[in-house]
Write an enzyme that holds these catalytic residues in place. Structure first.
Site, PDB file in Angstrom:
ATOM      1  N   ILE A 100      35.363  25.436  94.576  1.00  0.00           N
ATOM      2  CA  ILE A 100      36.735  25.075  94.191  1.00  0.00           C
ATOM      3  C   ILE A 100      37.258  23.991  95.124  1.00  0.00           C
ATOM      4  O   ILE A 100      37.852  23.004  94.687  1.00  0.00           O
ATOM      5  CB  ILE A 100      37.673  26.307  94.203  1.00  0.00           C
ATOM      6  N   ARG A 148      33.173  39.164  95.344  1.00  0.00           N
ATOM      7  CA  ARG A 148      32.629  40.507  95.105  1.00  0.00           C
ATOM      8  C   ARG A 148      31.135  40.403  94.842  1.00  0.00           C
ATOM      9  O   ARG A 148      30.687  39.590  94.038  1.00  0.00           O
ATOM     10  CB  ARG A 148      33.335  41.136  93.902  1.00  0.00           C
ATOM     11  N   ARG A 197      35.747  47.697  94.420  1.00  0.00           N
ATOM     12  CA  ARG A 197      36.935  46.846  94.502  1.00  0.00           C
ATOM     13  C   ARG A 197      37.735  47.122  95.774  1.00  0.00           C
ATOM     14  O   ARG A 197      38.260  46.218  96.412  1.00  0.00           O
ATOM     15  CB  ARG A 197      37.802  47.048  93.258  1.00  0.00           C
ATOM     16  N   GLY A 250      42.295  32.500  96.508  1.00  0.00           N
ATOM     17  CA  GLY A 250      41.165  33.405  96.740  1.00  0.00           C
ATOM     18  C   GLY A 250      41.478  34.809  96.246  1.00  0.00           C
ATOM     19  O   GLY A 250      42.542  35.359  96.532  1.00  0.00           O
ATOM     20  N   HIS A 259      46.465  38.563  88.510  1.00  0.00           N
ATOM     21  CA  HIS A 259      45.393  37.635  88.115  1.00  0.00           C
ATOM     22  C   HIS A 259      44.104  38.451  88.090  1.00  0.00           C
ATOM     23  O   HIS A 259      43.325  38.463  89.035  1.00  0.00           O
ATOM     24  CB  HIS A 259      45.294  36.475  89.103  1.00  0.00           C
TER      25      HIS A 259
END
Length: 326
Positions: free
Chosen positions: A16, A92, A98, A130, A187
């Site tokens: 990114i 991840r 998570r 992020g 998000h």
């Protein structure tokens, strides 16, 4: 040239970052009359790669780019910045829960929040990209209590852009015809792209697209799962479109919103629409070029309220998992 903006970009040597830096340096983010200084933050191991990116930036000879540096030191990277674009986070990995991801990234964002508070300019604004970006933003914000909460944002604009593209394609119109599209909540795969309040060529989406089952089903699922689809197709997560979302978000914040329209980002909730105060929650927003506000008075029907509840519960759950970091 009116002013110079100092921008910190974390995870700057990543995918990114690579897509984003050239767009900042070319003037696409802050405009053609604003010079930029870019301060890249990277892990020590990635500094050589970041130096290669600096060489490329130099080789573009961008007239607006005054200076570009890289450091692995938080204090150096955040020194006197006007904007912090927090792109870097631990992705991840297979077999990772998570909750583990929240805690690993939480530690990173605790330190970044403290360093921004200590070193940044008084007018600093922070956009967290992020993932999980809402909760990473919440952690950083709560570790920088000297910075006003209205200066913190997490990115949902990529979701808005994805949703606009899906609706435009279904309706057979250019994407610029799709307006008033807000993303509610996290998000993540629970976000709610609010098609009921969206307009296509000034008309309600539900008048233009007659397939309401698609709107309530595949449309939402396609937007929620788009990131995973891109990983499956290209073997890597979306980078250029995410960088574009960053550019669009900053432009949305610093440019007056067209009358009656909105843009999407997650901001600290003031209790609007029943979202718990203090959560970083995605809302439809408007800006006057300086101040960003949650748009009030949007009608949510029972379908929307149910979707809102699901994404709200997820954000409360994430917040509860990282409480000791807040």
């Amino acid at each position: 040239m009116s002013k110079t903006v100092k921008v910190a970009v974390t995870g700057a040597a990543g995918q990114i970052g690579y897509s984003l830096l050239f767009r900042i340096a070319s003037g696409q983010m802050f405009g053609a009359d604003t010079a930029v200084e870019i301060q890249m933050l990277e892990l020590e191991a990635a500094i050589p790669a970041a130096k290669g990116v600096i060489m490329e930036l130099e080789d573009c000879a961008f007239p607006l780019l005054q200076k570009v540096t890289v450091s692995s030191d938080l204090d150096t990277a955040f020194k006197e910045i006007n904007w912090a674009l927090l792109v870097g986070s631990v992705p991840r990995k297979a077999g990772m829960e998570r909750g583990d991801l929240l805690k690993i990234n939480g530690g990173i964002f605790v330190n970044q929040g403290k360093a921004i508070e200590k070193n940044a300019a008084s007018d600093v604004r922070i956009l967290v990209v992020g993932n999980p970006c809402n909760t990473n933003c919440l952690i950083a914000m709560n570790n920088a209590k000297g910075i006003s909460q209205d200066r913190w944002f997490a990115m949902t604009k990529l979701d808005e852009n994805r949703a606009k593209s899906q609706l435009a394609s279904k309706a057979g119109v250019p994407v610029k015809e799709v307006t008033h599209l807000g993303i509610w909540g996290n998000h993540s795969a629970t976000q709610y792209p609010d098609f009921y309040n969206t307009k296509i060529s000034g008309k309600p989406v539900t008048d233009v697209i007659s397939d309401h089952e698609w709107l309530k089903g595949d449309f939402i699922k396609n937007v929620q799962q788009r990131g995973a689809e891109i990983i499956k197709a290209r073997g890597a997560s979306s980078a250029a479109s995410a960088a574009n979302g960053v550019v669009d978000t900053v432009r949305g914040i610093i440019t007056p919103t067209a009358p009656g329209d909105c843009f999407s980002a997650a901001v600290v909730s003031d209790g609007s629409y029943g979202a718990e105060k203090g959560l970083i929650f995605g809302f439809p927003l408007k800006s006057d070029g300086k101040k960003v506000e949650i748009i009030q008075g949007i009608s949510l029907n029972d379908f929307a309220k149910e979707k809102f509840k699901i994404t709200h519960e997820e954000l409360v759950s994430e917040r509860n998992e990282v409480k000791e970091m807040l």
